[in-house]
Scaffold this motif. Structure first.
Motif, PDB file in Angstrom:
ATOM      1  N   ASP A 463      31.064  22.274  43.941  1.00 32.80           N
ATOM      2  CA  ASP A 463      31.840  21.965  45.148  1.00 32.80           C
ATOM      3  C   ASP A 463      31.001  21.189  46.161  1.00 32.80           C
ATOM      4  OD1 ASP A 463      33.918  23.331  43.988  1.00 32.80           O
ATOM      5  OD2 ASP A 463      33.602  25.176  45.141  1.00 32.80           O
ATOM      6  N   VAL A 464      29.751  21.576  46.292  1.00 30.01           N
ATOM      7  CA  VAL A 464      28.864  20.900  47.254  1.00 30.01           C
ATOM      8  C   VAL A 464      28.419  19.555  46.706  1.00 30.01           C
ATOM      9  CG1 VAL A 464      26.676  21.068  48.519  1.00 30.01           C
ATOM     10  CG2 VAL A 464      28.032  23.130  48.096  1.00 30.01           C
ATOM     11  N   GLY A 465      28.168  19.526  45.397  1.00 29.44           N
ATOM     12  CA  GLY A 465      27.558  18.357  44.765  1.00 29.44           C
ATOM     13  C   GLY A 465      26.103  18.667  44.465  1.00 29.44           C
ATOM     14  N   MET A 466      25.729  18.579  43.207  1.00 30.01           N
ATOM     15  CA  MET A 466      24.380  18.994  42.834  1.00 30.01           C
ATOM     16  C   MET A 466      23.302  18.120  43.470  1.00 30.01           C
ATOM     17  SD  MET A 466      24.609  21.785  41.301  1.00 30.01           S
ATOM     18  CE  MET A 466      22.873  21.908  40.916  1.00 30.01           C
ATOM     19  N   ASP A 467      23.604  16.865  43.724  1.00 29.18           N
ATOM     20  CA  ASP A 467      22.634  16.020  44.430  1.00 29.18           C
ATOM     21  C   ASP A 467      22.348  16.579  45.822  1.00 29.18           C
ATOM     22  OD1 ASP A 467      22.194  14.181  42.409  1.00 29.18           O
ATOM     23  OD2 ASP A 467      23.876  12.900  43.018  1.00 29.18           O
ATOM     24  N   GLN A 468      23.395  17.028  46.499  1.00 25.78           N
ATOM     25  CA  GLN A 468      23.220  17.580  47.841  1.00 25.78           C
ATOM     26  C   GLN A 468      22.470  18.922  47.792  1.00 25.78           C
ATOM     27  OE1 GLN A 468      23.858  16.016  50.589  1.00 25.78           O
ATOM     28  NE2 GLN A 468      24.828  14.272  49.583  1.00 25.78           N
ATOM     29  N   VAL A 469      22.747  19.719  46.768  1.00 28.30           N
ATOM     30  CA  VAL A 469      22.041  20.991  46.621  1.00 28.30           C
ATOM     31  C   VAL A 469      20.545  20.744  46.436  1.00 28.30           C
ATOM     32  CG1 VAL A 469      21.728  23.025  45.153  1.00 28.30           C
ATOM     33  CG2 VAL A 469      24.037  22.224  45.707  1.00 28.30           C
ATOM     34  N   MET A 470      20.211  19.798  45.560  1.00 26.11           N
ATOM     35  CA  MET A 470      18.796  19.499  45.312  1.00 26.11           C
ATOM     36  C   MET A 470      18.130  18.897  46.549  1.00 26.11           C
ATOM     37  SD  MET A 470      18.232  20.595  42.271  1.00 26.11           S
ATOM     38  CE  MET A 470      19.495  21.853  42.467  1.00 26.11           C
ATOM     39  N   ALA A 471      18.867  18.104  47.297  1.00 20.21           N
ATOM     40  CA  ALA A 471      18.313  17.518  48.526  1.00 20.21           C
ATOM     41  C   ALA A 471      17.997  18.605  49.546  1.00 20.21           C
ATOM     42  CB  ALA A 471      19.297  16.503  49.116  1.00 20.21           C
ATOM     43  N   THR A 472      18.874  19.587  49.647  1.00 23.57           N
ATOM     44  CA  THR A 472      18.628  20.700  50.569  1.00 23.57           C
ATOM     45  C   THR A 472      17.427  21.518  50.111  1.00 23.57           C
ATOM     46  OG1 THR A 472      20.959  20.827  51.172  1.00 23.57           O
ATOM     47  CG2 THR A 472      19.617  22.786  51.595  1.00 23.57           C
ATOM     48  N   ALA A 473      17.308  21.744  48.794  1.00 21.05           N
ATOM     49  CA  ALA A 473      16.158  22.483  48.264  1.00 21.05           C
ATOM     50  C   ALA A 473      14.856  21.774  48.621  1.00 21.05           C
ATOM     51  CB  ALA A 473      16.288  22.633  46.751  1.00 21.05           C
ATOM     52  N   LYS A 474      14.851  20.466  48.518  1.00 23.10           N
ATOM     53  CA  LYS A 474      13.655  19.694  48.866  1.00 23.10           C
ATOM     54  C   LYS A 474      13.346  19.819  50.353  1.00 23.10           C
ATOM     55  CE  LYS A 474      11.673  15.038  48.674  1.00 23.10           C
ATOM     56  NZ  LYS A 474      11.903  13.618  48.277  1.00 23.10           N
ATOM     57  N   LYS A 475      14.383  19.719  51.193  1.00 23.39           N
ATOM     58  CA  LYS A 475      14.176  19.863  52.638  1.00 23.39           C
ATOM     59  C   LYS A 475      13.569  21.220  52.988  1.00 23.39           C
ATOM     60  CE  LYS A 475      18.021  16.934  54.233  1.00 23.39           C
ATOM     61  NZ  LYS A 475      19.324  16.961  54.951  1.00 23.39           N
ATOM     62  N   LEU A 476      14.017  22.239  52.270  1.00 25.12           N
ATOM     63  CA  LEU A 476      13.549  23.596  52.568  1.00 25.12           C
ATOM     64  C   LEU A 476      12.155  23.863  52.028  1.00 25.12           C
ATOM     65  CD1 LEU A 476      16.849  25.577  51.930  1.00 25.12           C
ATOM     66  CD2 LEU A 476      15.706  25.230  54.134  1.00 25.12           C
ATOM     67  N   GLY A 477      11.627  22.945  51.223  1.00 20.43           N
ATOM     68  CA  GLY A 477      10.232  23.077  50.813  1.00 20.43           C
ATOM     69  C   GLY A 477       9.969  23.193  49.339  1.00 20.43           C
TER      70      GLY A 477
END
Length: 747
Positions: A463-477
């Motif tokens: 639903d979010v989009g896996m690209d967006q999920v991975m981008a958030t994971a990167k932002k979080l460290g």
């Protein structure tokens, strides 16, 4: 005989005969002056020919010194136990003790004291003890530029170089070089190492009495070492100490009354050299890696020495973490008699979310027994500890379900086991099982997080989009090297370390402001501080999002997979806690990463083949370890976390949350009867633990139980509009280290 003959006879009698005619006083005096002129000429030639050489490489070698946050020395590494310090870091009175001991005319001479040299020779020959008679400059030249060889050639070079060095260098620089290159015994080179070896203090904290003893040591380090000296050696050491202080009185560096009140400072007993035993090896390893990465240093550059590295490690918290691992895990394992127990490796990292300081780290059984630091290794799956990142991505991107409903804590999803993931009306070929193949029916996101329902978060990732999920994971460290946008990544199938996950959760705890955990507090090179980057970075997700995730994660502790070990723990004493368990596919890793308002700790257990077995180094299941059918995140990891945290953080602290959703705000809502995302196919035969009395209103007519592989035909619950036959069908991506790519994780 006439008068003429008499005169001739008298002249013959007065004229020296034989050998005497060759040694008249005039000839001797002439020969002496000729010899002096010859020597002077030769010395001038030597002065012109001999240059000041490069410093002796051995005299430049230093150790790298590692200290705890309170300044206590943790370890020294390097071939030579030396730490060069500036003269300004040595008290003036201590500086004067070396001048009084070795060279009273130091500040007046030209680098050479011919009178002192001659006196030293006479004293040695007359039996008054070995005395070199060299100036401090000469001794520095011998230590730094030459060797300790006792040859005429070396002595001539020493004299010439000493004159040149005295002209080129200040007296303070020469004195600093001398006290930093001299040998003091106890394997200590330089005054800093000696101060630590004999008195357990830094050079800057030495008293005049202690300095006088160290200055006295230079005459005979081993003979005067109080711990091993004979009675005679002790008398001589004390006599030399008195000699130094009496000279200071004569030099007006010390008053008679001060001198009278001084007592001999008995040195401490020698201790084993600070090394890398136990957890210290892992701390050293992590600190070295961080310094090299930050300063872009090669091994050769770093190992040349001279670095003083102070760690953020809090010694009390470090001991508490080690104690918690021992009492909650290793004391309950019997690796010598149990194959399952021998497979278990533990790692943990504890971070202050406000500063990014790594306050404690547990790397394993000890660097000499297990070289890999379990706290920093990135080869095991973080499993369900990744689920909060999916929720953060959903909230940050204001994502919606397949039925266009905003994703929040109260949003309803279908928790049916092995429900095919749907994106844009199409099955994507991924249908993960829940833990123990349980089906839950319609559940809200809060409940899905509490019970770690895989099917919900797999669909949320789509639903979010896996690209967006991975981008958030990167932002979080998280390290982006392994953040591929595969649907299986919603189960946390990438590699991660306790250090990495502690940073992610610390960023959530810090209201979305990025935290990069740092084990190094400060670095200095040759006494000069080195600038380090800040551990606290930019706002990477909004505060409301971070606080909402924290609020949801309090439910995992109070009403979810961590309830027994954490929420019901008697030591909790009302502390607010947020966290998430994780148990990877085939039970190869188990996690609990949790936090209070002022402390974040990630604990990971890893199944690793024991040494000297066919499994050595391989990832293996931990099933059966500690007598448990399965080691999940709510067991040993959560128990370690709870004992450590509840003994290390304040019970009065509360989360300051800017959110209106999640378990910390209101009780979990009762899910409505209709899920807002696409409904699943027929649930598995396993009865749901949270039954739904009303089935989804959207009809489903599956003809067979869905599998995790690509579907053979379109699902019956998708829209009736035709699908694009050219669109790709996603298969299940390869899952490193695991044969079952579904990641049967509910931990």
């Amino acid at each position: 005989m006439g008068r003429a003959d008499a005169r001739k006879a008298r002249k013959r009698a007065a004229r020296p005969s034989g050998i005497r005619r060759f040694f008249t006083w005039k000839k001797l005096l002439g020969a002496f002056f000729g010899f002096v002129l010859l020597c002077m000429g030769a010395f001038v030639v030597l002065y012109m020919v001999i240059d000041v050489p490069e410093g002796n490489p051995d005299a430049k070698l230093q150790s790298n010194v590692y200290k705890y946050s309170d300044g206590t020395t943790m370890a020294r590494t390097g071939e030579v136990n030396r730490e060069i310090v500036d003269l300004a870091d040595v008290p003036k009175g201590v500086q004067q003790t070396f001048v009084a001991a070795e060279n009273k005319s130091f500040y007046k001479d030209t680098g050479i004291d011919f009178k002192g040299t001659a006196r030293g020779v006479l004293n040695t020959l007359s039996g008054k003890g070995k005395q070199g008679g060299s100036t401090i400059t000469q001794q520095y030249v011998k230590n730094y530029y030459l060797t300790q060889d006792q040859t005429v050639t070396r002595k001539l070079k020493e004299l010439v170089i000493s004159l040149k060095v005295d002209r080129k260098m200040s007296k303070d620089d020469i004195l600093a070089g001398y006290i930093n290159t001299s040998f003091y015994g106890r394997s200590s080179w330089g005054i800093q190492a000696a101060a630590q070896a004999y008195y357990g203090v830094d050079a800057k904290d030495l008293s005049v009495e202690q300095g006088a003893y160290l200055a006295a040591l230079l005459q005979a380090p081993n003979q005067y070492d109080w711990a091993i000296a004979s009675d005679t050696g002790k008398r001589m050491a004390k006599a030399r100490w008195n000699y130094v202080l009496d000279n200071m009185v004569d030099m007006h560096q010390l008053s008679a009354s001060e001198r009278q009140g001084m007592k001999f400072p008995v040195p401490k007993a020698p201790k084993a050299a600070a090394g890398l035993q136990g957890q210290e090896g892992y701390l050293y390893q992590a600190a070295k890696a961080e310094v090299q990465k930050t300063l872009n240093l090669t091994d050769e550059q770093f190992d040349a020495g001279g670095y003083t590295i102070t760690l953020n490690i809090d010694r009390k918290k470090q001991k508490q973490l080690e104690k918690s691992v021992k009492e909650q895990l290793t004391d309950k394992l019997h690796p010598k008699t149990s194959k399952a127990d021998a497979r278990v490796q533990a790692g943990a990292v504890s971070v202050d979310p406000k500063t990014g300081k790594i306050l404690a780290m547990y790397g394993g059984s000890g660097l000499s027994q297990h070289w890999t630091n379990n706290a920093t290794r990135t080869d095991y799956q973080p499993a369900s500890t990744f689920k909060p990142i999916i929720l953060a991505a959903a909230l940050e991107n204001r994502a919606k379900t397949q039925r266009d409903q905003p994703i929040e804590a109260s949003t309803i999803y279908d928790g049916t086991n092995k429900r095919p993931v749907v994106e844009d009306g199409k099955k994507v070929g991924f249908a993960p099982p829940n833990e123990d193949d349980r089906s839950y029916g319609p559940v809200d996101v809060q409940t899905a997080m509490n019970k770690s329902i895989n099917s919900v978060f797999a669909q949320m990732g789509a639903d979010v989009g896996m690209d967006q999920v991975m981008a958030t994971a990167k932002k979080l460290g998280m390290d982006d090297a392994d953040l591929k946008p595969y649907y299986a990544q919603t189960l946390g199938t990438m590699g991660a370390s306790p250090l990495e996950m502690a940073g992610v959760y610390a960023t959530l705890d810090n209201h979305g402001k990025q935290v990069t955990p740092k084990i190094v507090k400060s670095v200095s090179k040759g006494g000069q501080p080195v600038e380090l980057p800040d551990a606290i970075g930019d706002q990477v997700i909004s505060r409301g999002v971070a606080d909402s995730v924290t609020s949801v994660l309090t439910g995992v502790v109070d009403d979810g997979t961590a309830k027994t070990s954490v929420s019901d723990n008697p030591a909790r004493d009302g502390q607010q806690v947020a966290g998430k368990t994780g148990t990877s596919d085939d039970n190869k890793s188990a996690w609990f990463t949790g936090y209070t308002p002022n402390l974040v700790t990630s604990v990971g257990l890893f199944g690793e083949g024991a040494l000297k077995t066919a499994e050595a180094g391989n990832q293996v299941p931990m099933k059966g370890a500690g007598g448990r059918p399965r080691v999940d995140g709510g067991s040993f990891p959560a128990q370690i976390w709870a004992q450590y945290t509840f003994n290390s953080s304040s019970a009065s602290s509360e989360f300051d949350l800017d959110t209106d959703m999640g378990a910390a705000v209101e009780p979990t809502t009762q899910p409505p009867t209709t899920p807002t995302n696409e409904p699943s196919n027929t649930p598995s035969t396993t009865p749901p633990t949270t039954p739904s009395t009303t089935p989804p209103t959207t009809p489903t007519t599956p003809t067979e139980t869905p599998t995790t592989g690509p579907p053979t035909d379109e699902p019956t619950d998708t829209p009736t509009t035709p699908t694009d036959p050219t669109s790709p069908t996603w298969g299940i991506p390869e899952n490193p280290g695991d044969g079952n790519n579904n990641g049967n994780d509910g931990g």
